[in-house]
Design a protein around this motif. Structure first.
Motif, PDB file in Angstrom:
ATOM      1  N   LYS A  48       0.709  -1.321  -0.053  1.00 50.26           N
ATOM      2  CA  LYS A  48       0.056  -0.029   0.087  1.00 50.26           C
ATOM      3  C   LYS A  48       0.838   1.430   0.005  1.00 50.26           C
ATOM      4  O   LYS A  48       1.972   1.352   0.789  1.00 50.26           O
ATOM      5  CB  LYS A  48      -0.969   0.021   1.144  1.00 50.26           C
ATOM      6  CG  LYS A  48      -1.928  -1.007   1.305  1.00 50.26           C
ATOM      7  CD  LYS A  48      -2.946  -0.986   2.310  1.00 50.26           C
ATOM      8  CE  LYS A  48      -3.772  -2.336   2.523  1.00 50.26           C
ATOM      9  NZ  LYS A  48      -4.528  -2.076   3.525  1.00 50.26           N
ATOM     10  N   GLU A  49       0.659   2.284  -0.795  1.00 55.03           N
ATOM     11  CA  GLU A  49       1.430   3.283  -1.178  1.00 55.03           C
ATOM     12  C   GLU A  49       0.677   4.591  -1.195  1.00 55.03           C
ATOM     13  O   GLU A  49      -0.241   4.643  -2.200  1.00 55.03           O
ATOM     14  CB  GLU A  49       2.440   3.062  -2.337  1.00 55.03           C
ATOM     15  CG  GLU A  49       3.663   3.771  -2.576  1.00 55.03           C
ATOM     16  CD  GLU A  49       4.531   3.204  -3.855  1.00 55.03           C
ATOM     17  OE1 GLU A  49       5.351   2.672  -3.500  1.00 55.03           O
ATOM     18  OE2 GLU A  49       3.961   3.738  -4.879  1.00 55.03           O
ATOM     19  N   ASN A  50       1.081   5.591  -0.316  1.00 55.43           N
ATOM     20  CA  ASN A  50       0.518   7.103  -0.516  1.00 55.43           C
ATOM     21  C   ASN A  50       1.775   7.996  -1.032  1.00 55.43           C
ATOM     22  O   ASN A  50       2.889   7.940  -0.329  1.00 55.43           O
ATOM     23  CB  ASN A  50      -0.047   7.344   0.678  1.00 55.43           C
ATOM     24  CG  ASN A  50      -1.510   6.604   1.077  1.00 55.43           C
ATOM     25  OD1 ASN A  50      -2.367   6.999   0.556  1.00 55.43           O
ATOM     26  ND2 ASN A  50      -1.137   5.569   1.659  1.00 55.43           N
ATOM     27  N   THR A  51       1.635   8.782  -2.181  1.00 52.68           N
ATOM     28  CA  THR A  51       2.610   9.316  -2.510  1.00 52.68           C
ATOM     29  C   THR A  51       1.931  11.045  -2.631  1.00 52.68           C
ATOM     30  O   THR A  51       1.091  11.041  -3.300  1.00 52.68           O
ATOM     31  CB  THR A  51       3.170   8.971  -3.812  1.00 52.68           C
ATOM     32  OG1 THR A  51       3.776   7.741  -3.609  1.00 52.68           O
ATOM     33  CG2 THR A  51       4.403   9.767  -4.081  1.00 52.68           C
ATOM     34  N   ALA A  52       2.574  11.860  -2.098  1.00 51.16           N
ATOM     35  CA  ALA A  52       2.359  13.238  -2.509  1.00 51.16           C
ATOM     36  C   ALA A  52       3.653  14.069  -2.998  1.00 51.16           C
ATOM     37  O   ALA A  52       4.731  13.740  -2.671  1.00 51.16           O
ATOM     38  CB  ALA A  52       1.948  13.967  -1.149  1.00 51.16           C
ATOM     39  N   GLN A  53       3.387  14.988  -3.820  1.00 54.43           N
ATOM     40  CA  GLN A  53       4.499  15.495  -4.653  1.00 54.43           C
ATOM     41  C   GLN A  53       4.237  16.998  -4.963  1.00 54.43           C
ATOM     42  O   GLN A  53       2.999  17.227  -5.298  1.00 54.43           O
ATOM     43  CB  GLN A  53       4.878  14.802  -5.937  1.00 54.43           C
ATOM     44  CG  GLN A  53       6.026  15.414  -6.515  1.00 54.43           C
ATOM     45  CD  GLN A  53       6.316  14.525  -7.731  1.00 54.43           C
ATOM     46  OE1 GLN A  53       6.614  13.169  -7.671  1.00 54.43           O
ATOM     47  NE2 GLN A  53       6.465  15.177  -8.932  1.00 54.43           N
ATOM     48  N   LEU A  54       5.136  18.124  -4.854  1.00 54.98           N
ATOM     49  CA  LEU A  54       4.872  19.399  -5.000  1.00 54.98           C
ATOM     50  C   LEU A  54       6.163  19.734  -5.934  1.00 54.98           C
ATOM     51  O   LEU A  54       7.283  19.489  -5.664  1.00 54.98           O
ATOM     52  CB  LEU A  54       4.932  20.147  -3.787  1.00 54.98           C
ATOM     53  CG  LEU A  54       4.311  21.620  -4.141  1.00 54.98           C
ATOM     54  CD1 LEU A  54       3.015  21.641  -4.406  1.00 54.98           C
ATOM     55  CD2 LEU A  54       4.597  22.412  -2.675  1.00 54.98           C
ATOM     56  N   ASP A  55       5.727  20.344  -7.165  1.00 55.19           N
ATOM     57  CA  ASP A  55       6.649  20.800  -8.139  1.00 55.19           C
ATOM     58  C   ASP A  55       6.594  22.142  -8.594  1.00 55.19           C
ATOM     59  O   ASP A  55       5.503  22.472  -8.817  1.00 55.19           O
ATOM     60  CB  ASP A  55       6.835  19.713  -9.477  1.00 55.19           C
ATOM     61  CG  ASP A  55       7.213  18.326  -9.012  1.00 55.19           C
ATOM     62  OD1 ASP A  55       8.382  18.035  -8.746  1.00 55.19           O
ATOM     63  OD2 ASP A  55       6.245  17.462  -9.134  1.00 55.19           O
ATOM     64  N   PHE A  56       7.703  23.021  -8.580  1.00 53.83           N
ATOM     65  CA  PHE A  56       7.638  24.497  -9.267  1.00 53.83           C
ATOM     66  C   PHE A  56       8.665  24.631 -10.493  1.00 53.83           C
ATOM     67  O   PHE A  56       9.820  24.163 -10.199  1.00 53.83           O
ATOM     68  CB  PHE A  56       7.945  25.203  -7.868  1.00 53.83           C
ATOM     69  CG  PHE A  56       8.082  26.786  -8.311  1.00 53.83           C
ATOM     70  CD1 PHE A  56       6.882  27.268  -8.654  1.00 53.83           C
ATOM     71  CD2 PHE A  56       9.219  27.374  -8.500  1.00 53.83           C
ATOM     72  CE1 PHE A  56       6.943  28.799  -9.215  1.00 53.83           C
ATOM     73  CE2 PHE A  56       9.243  28.856  -9.142  1.00 53.83           C
ATOM     74  CZ  PHE A  56       7.995  29.371  -9.297  1.00 53.83           C
ATOM     75  N   ILE A  57       8.340  25.174 -11.340  1.00 53.96           N
ATOM     76  CA  ILE A  57       8.819  25.444 -12.464  1.00 53.96           C
ATOM     77  C   ILE A  57       9.232  26.999 -12.824  1.00 53.96           C
ATOM     78  O   ILE A  57       7.756  27.559 -13.049  1.00 53.96           O
ATOM     79  CB  ILE A  57       8.636  24.658 -13.868  1.00 53.96           C
ATOM     80  CG1 ILE A  57       8.788  22.881 -13.547  1.00 53.96           C
ATOM     81  CG2 ILE A  57       9.424  24.734 -14.676  1.00 53.96           C
ATOM     82  CD1 ILE A  57       8.087  22.398 -14.581  1.00 53.96           C
ATOM     83  N   ASP A  58      10.310  27.620 -12.886  1.00 55.23           N
ATOM     84  CA  ASP A  58      10.141  29.102 -13.072  1.00 55.23           C
ATOM     85  C   ASP A  58      11.345  29.315 -14.106  1.00 55.23           C
ATOM     86  O   ASP A  58      12.337  29.434 -14.116  1.00 55.23           O
ATOM     87  CB  ASP A  58      10.718  29.720 -11.905  1.00 55.23           C
ATOM     88  CG  ASP A  58      10.573  31.346 -12.242  1.00 55.23           C
ATOM     89  OD1 ASP A  58      10.133  31.816 -13.251  1.00 55.23           O
ATOM     90  OD2 ASP A  58      11.105  32.018 -11.107  1.00 55.23           O
ATOM     91  N   PRO A  59      10.781  29.200 -15.651  1.00 55.51           N
ATOM     92  CA  PRO A  59      11.452  29.482 -16.440  1.00 55.51           C
ATOM     93  C   PRO A  59      11.883  30.913 -17.093  1.00 55.51           C
ATOM     94  O   PRO A  59      11.216  31.883 -17.476  1.00 55.51           O
ATOM     95  CB  PRO A  59      10.909  28.754 -17.868  1.00 55.51           C
ATOM     96  CG  PRO A  59       9.347  29.121 -17.584  1.00 55.51           C
ATOM     97  CD  PRO A  59       9.214  29.111 -16.017  1.00 55.51           C
ATOM     98  N   LEU A  60      13.303  31.442 -16.540  1.00 58.00           N
ATOM     99  CA  LEU A  60      13.493  32.674 -16.997  1.00 58.00           C
ATOM    100  C   LEU A  60      14.066  32.627 -18.388  1.00 58.00           C
ATOM    101  O   LEU A  60      14.036  31.817 -19.065  1.00 58.00           O
ATOM    102  CB  LEU A  60      14.693  32.997 -15.813  1.00 58.00           C
ATOM    103  CG  LEU A  60      14.081  33.110 -14.269  1.00 58.00           C
ATOM    104  CD1 LEU A  60      15.525  33.158 -13.623  1.00 58.00           C
ATOM    105  CD2 LEU A  60      13.080  33.654 -14.203  1.00 58.00           C
ATOM    106  N   LYS A  61      14.646  33.628 -18.768  1.00 56.10           N
ATOM    107  CA  LYS A  61      15.424  33.963 -19.963  1.00 56.10           C
ATOM    108  C   LYS A  61      16.268  32.969 -20.583  1.00 56.10           C
ATOM    109  O   LYS A  61      16.158  32.380 -21.629  1.00 56.10           O
ATOM    110  CB  LYS A  61      15.837  35.385 -20.227  1.00 56.10           C
ATOM    111  CG  LYS A  61      16.012  35.768 -21.749  1.00 56.10           C
ATOM    112  CD  LYS A  61      16.577  37.370 -21.732  1.00 56.10           C
ATOM    113  CE  LYS A  61      16.912  37.543 -23.213  1.00 56.10           C
ATOM    114  NZ  LYS A  61      17.131  38.976 -23.410  1.00 56.10           N
ATOM    115  N   ILE A  62      17.212  32.812 -19.594  1.00 53.33           N
ATOM    116  CA  ILE A  62      18.167  31.872 -19.998  1.00 53.33           C
ATOM    117  C   ILE A  62      18.206  30.472 -19.142  1.00 53.33           C
ATOM    118  O   ILE A  62      18.132  29.365 -19.508  1.00 53.33           O
ATOM    119  CB  ILE A  62      19.516  32.586 -20.106  1.00 53.33           C
ATOM    120  CG1 ILE A  62      19.843  33.433 -21.057  1.00 53.33           C
ATOM    121  CG2 ILE A  62      20.726  31.503 -20.442  1.00 53.33           C
ATOM    122  CD1 ILE A  62      21.091  34.379 -20.900  1.00 53.33           C
ATOM    123  N   VAL A  63      17.866  30.838 -17.835  1.00 54.83           N
ATOM    124  CA  VAL A  63      17.883  29.844 -16.893  1.00 54.83           C
ATOM    125  C   VAL A  63      16.537  29.315 -16.227  1.00 54.83           C
ATOM    126  O   VAL A  63      15.597  30.004 -16.364  1.00 54.83           O
ATOM    127  CB  VAL A  63      18.611  30.345 -15.435  1.00 54.83           C
ATOM    128  CG1 VAL A  63      18.704  29.082 -14.367  1.00 54.83           C
ATOM    129  CG2 VAL A  63      20.105  30.939 -16.075  1.00 54.83           C
TER     130      VAL A  63
END
Length: 462
Positions: free
Chosen positions: A82-97
């Motif tokens: 039995k498996e419970n998974t929680a995940q939080l992701d953030f992506i911030d695309p700047l001009k080059i980075v």
């Protein structure tokens, strides 16, 4: 069995009857939020629940015995995850980075409730064996944080990051009063560089580390005696292994997609199948962190559209494997080649038919003491679309040319050699339908991030 003079030392016929049932549930939920200032700036929250397991029963009796007096017995085992998974992701695309960061939590529970009952010949009654009865629970909780940076230049893309993981383990053998409590930390780096050769091709180099945690098959202390000469049992004391992988690949996307790569990996303390010989020539197979392995391989992936109606896919891998390890004071070494090839193709007609073909071959894998089974599979199916593509009806057949398949493996050490083979029904026929209710007025944008747990070993093949 025969002795050194090739005389029969003991013999028996086994009468066995067993049943196995499997179940599985997988539920996922993703929420993605974009920001007004930059629609490519995304925050994704994901949750996944997985429940998979099986129940097994074996009834073993003997007749026509020669110098063999072990009683019959029955075994029962209910095991799963039995498996419970929680995940939080953030992506911030700047001009080059491009900056990525996130957190993940996996609450994983392995369980096994098993017992063995021995037949008393005088009374005809079964009596439970205290040493073969247990209620096993194994909680494995993984907490991780990651941060990565991608730099986009004219013809180059660089990406590097690191992931920190904390793993807590709590295991309980309730019937024998034993517990296991431990925790460990892992810092996992990664790096990749991509060179764009032209508008349709690129060259990639990457380094990654991968954590391979033991699964329920390796951990479960249930002693499977369905074949009394070949006993298997898990090892709850297993620890994860870390694999270091270097890869160089070339991709071309002019028509379809072609990817060619070569890779090298090495790892210590890997989980290996280990077999020992006991009394009455009974072999016991378990798992242990005893392997040091190196792999050198090449991969080929092709997705090619012959026309608008007909396309095909090919995936192939060839590996050279070197293994070594020490177990119970004995040193083992093994090496050889292994690989696989999978081909699929589908053809669409103008009147709503789709014909599918799948063919695959997976070779014997190199083990520390021998080789395991190979398999060849093939399947064919037809899909028909009806009522303006709202209804799909399909029928298919798997392995129509083979009623049975043979799963076999052999083990070799300085003291003994064994060969074990099992036959299973292989040919199956399936049919079904899918009906779409309503109509979508716009396309659904797929989330850029979702949960994928691939950190556990699911079987004997790593």
């Amino acid at each position: 069995m025969r002795d050194a003079n090739k005389n029969i030392s003991h013999a028996y016929h086994t009468l066995g009857n067993g049943t196995t049932a499997n179940h599985g549930t997988d539920i996922g939920l993703d929420y993605q939020l974009s920001f007004k200032r930059n629609k490519n700036e995304l925050l994704t929250a994901s949750y996944r629940y997985n429940n998979s397991g099986s129940s097994q029963s074996n009834y073993i009796a003997y007749d026509q015995t020669i110098n063999y007096k072990l009683p019959g017995y029955s075994q029962y085992n209910t095991a799963g995850t039995k498996e419970n998974t929680a995940q939080l992701d953030f992506i911030d695309p700047l001009k080059i980075v491009t900056i990525e960061a996130g957190a993940k939590m996996i609450l994983r529970n392995y369980y096994s409730d098993f017992n063995t009952d021995t037949l008393d010949a005088a009374s005809g009654q079964y009596f439970s064996e205290a040493g073969q009865t247990n209620n096993f629970t194994y909680h494995q909780d993984v907490y991780s944080l990651y941060n990565s940076y991608q730099v986009n230049l004219t013809n180059w893309v660089f990406k590097g990051g690191v992931r920190f993981e904390r793993t807590d383990i709590n295991a309980d053998f309730s019937s024998v009063g034993k517990t296991l409590n431990k925790g460990y930390n892992n810092l996992v780096p990664s790096f990749s560089a991509q060179r764009n050769l032209n508008s349709t091709s690129n060259l990639n180099f990457g380094f990654t580390q991968r954590i391979q945690r033991p699964g329920i098959t390796q951990l479960n202390p249930f002693v499977n005696q369905s074949n009394p000469q070949y006993i298997t049992v898990g090892n709850p004391a297993l620890t994860p292994a870390i694999t270091n992988n270097f890869e160089l690949s070339y991709g071309n996307f002019a028509k379809g997609a072609v990817n060619i790569s070569t890779h090298y990996s090495f790892s210590n303390n890997t989980i290996q199948n280990i077999t020992t010989l006991g009394a009455n020539d009974v072999t016991t197979t378990t798992f242990a962190n005893v392997g040091a392995d190196r792999n050198l391989g090449a991969d080929l992936s092709i997705n090619y559209p012959f026309s608008k109606k007909w396309s095909a896919n090919l995936n192939a891998e060839l590996l050279q494997v070197w293994l070594k390890g020490t177990y119970n004071g004995s040193f083992y070494t093994n090496s050889g080649q292994q690989g696989h090839i999978f081909i699929s193709s589908n053809y669409r007609t103008d009147n709503g038919f789709r014909f599918n073909l799948n063919v695959g071959f997976d070779s014997r894998y190199v083990l520390l003491q021998g080789r395991d089974n190979y398999f060849f599979n093939n399947s064919y199916s037809v899909v028909k679309e009806l009522f303006n593509k709202k209804l799909m009806v399909y029928v298919g057949v798997n392995n129509p040319f083979d009623k049975f398949n043979t799963l076999d493996f052999f083990t070799k050490s300085a003291d003994f050699q064994t060969y074990n083979a099992n036959q299973n029904y292989y040919r199956t026929i399936n049919a079904g339908f899918l009906y779409r209710f309503g109509k979508l007025n716009s396309t659904i944008k797929k989330n850029q991030r979702s949960i994928q747990n691939d950190d556990t070993v699911t079987g004997g093949k790593n």
